[in-house]
Design a protein around this motif. Structure first.
Motif, short mmCIF file in Angstrom:
data_model
loop_
_atom_site.label_atom_id
_atom_site.label_comp_id
_atom_site.label_asym_id
_atom_site.label_seq_id
_atom_site.Cartn_x
_atom_site.Cartn_y
_atom_site.Cartn_z
N ASN A 69 0.85 -1.19 0.00
CA ASN A 69 0.00 0.00 0.00
C ASN A 69 0.89 1.24 0.00
N THR A 75 -6.09 0.17 2.63
CA THR A 75 -6.65 -0.48 1.44
C THR A 75 -6.77 -1.97 1.71
N VAL A 77 -7.28 -6.11 -0.62
CA VAL A 77 -7.50 -6.84 -1.86
C VAL A 77 -8.28 -8.11 -1.54
N SER A 121 -10.34 -4.11 -4.52
CA SER A 121 -10.32 -3.58 -3.16
C SER A 121 -11.68 -3.78 -2.51
N GLN A 126 -12.96 2.27 -3.10
CA GLN A 126 -11.73 2.19 -3.89
C GLN A 126 -11.90 1.39 -5.18
#
Length: 302
Positions: A69, A75, A77, A121, A126
């Motif tokens: 990040n 954030t 995934v 995300s 995002q």
């Protein structure tokens, strides 16, 4: 169970683990200035790309994906549709902590399936800003269908406005996006069609009366652009992987010349279906076979 059989069983498992091919990727999530269409806005990218790089595996591989990040906000995934241990799924505050600013994390899991999938995300809005990409997994056994070419197209929607401001406008009950799209409620039409009471009821609930999509998107994208092209030759058989990575958009897919054949949906092989058009929902994936016409050109419109 017989101890000998148990030993052999465990030995076979160890052989499979040792023989697994390790496939590694390094992904960095960062801000990116986007210019669509002619208007600069701030997006988020993976390795500087929107959509993110396509990740390729084969069934039986061992995936090792390092995610960094580089932004000043948290954030995450999420590996959408992938069979993996719960703690590797990537959804923040559910089965994995968020990836804080400046942090990195190594995701490790075995690839247990084949097909077309995607990653994105799962933090705030995002995904709307560009953090999404394709995952293509080849089967252990090659298909009996001989294709000449493969391609992947990621569909998405894009708004130049900050997605957080879009959400604020929606929560305020404003008709701003309906006006922008020309779909604002028409009271005269509601009266003529005996729908005034329904309109008032919707208004009391702060719900728009005549719109099926809340947001006026500035662009709809294929592989990050308003349109994309695939190099093919006349008579070739194309395997096309489609992913709907949109935040709030369904697409009708229609082939201009003849029919296409759906051979997989959400990564799972299905009984082949010849069709000229179909509706694709958010987060769905489809794999198609398209026979390139003699003139070498075809148009698939979303």
């Amino acid at each position: 169970m017989n101890p000998v059989i148990t030993t052999i069983f465990l030995y076979l498992i160890l052989i499979n683990i040792c023989n697994a091919k390790v496939v590694s990727y390094d992904l960095t999530i960062d801000y990116k200035t986007v210019n669509l269409p002619g208007i600069e806005s701030q997006g988020m990218s993976v390795n500087g790309m929107i959509p993110a790089p396509t990740l390729y595996f084969q069934e039986g591989d061992s995936a090792q994906i390092s995610v960094t990040n580089a932004m000043d906000v948290a954030t995450s995934v999420h590996w959408h549709g992938i069979l993996l241990p719960n703690h590797q799924d990537g959804v923040p505050y559910v089965n994995h902590p968020p990836l804080q600013a400046g942090d990195s994390h190594l995701f490790k899991f075995d690839i247990r399936q084949a097909g077309t999938y995607w990653y994105h995300s799962h933090t705030g809005l995002q995904e709307q800003r560009g953090v999404y990409g394709a995952i293509v997994i080849a089967p252990k056994k090659e298909s009996k269908i001989l294709v000449n070419r493969e391609a992947t197209v990621v569909l998405s929607d894009w708004v130049n406005e900050n997605p957080n401001e879009v959400l604020r406008t929606l929560k305020s009950g404003s008709d701003y996006y309906s006006v922008k799209k020309g779909s604002k409620q028409n009271l005269l039409s509601a009266i003529q069609q005996d729908g005034l009471a329904y309109s008032f009821k919707q208004a009391l609930q702060r719900m728009p009366s005549m719109d099926i999509s809340d947001i006026a998107y500035d662009m709809f994208l294929a592989n990050g652009q308003p349109e994309t092209s695939i190099s093919t030759k006349p008579g070739e058989l194309l395997k096309l992987r489609l992913i709907n990575a949109s935040t709030a958009t369904y697409y009708t897919l229609q082939l201009a010349q003849g029919d296409m054949e759906i051979i997989a949906a959400d990564g799972i092989n299905v009984e082949p279906l010849n069709i000229n058009s179909f509706l694709m929902a958010i987060a769905e994936t489809y794999t198609l076979l398209i026979k390139v016409p003699k003139q070498g050109l075809f148009e698939l419109r979303a």
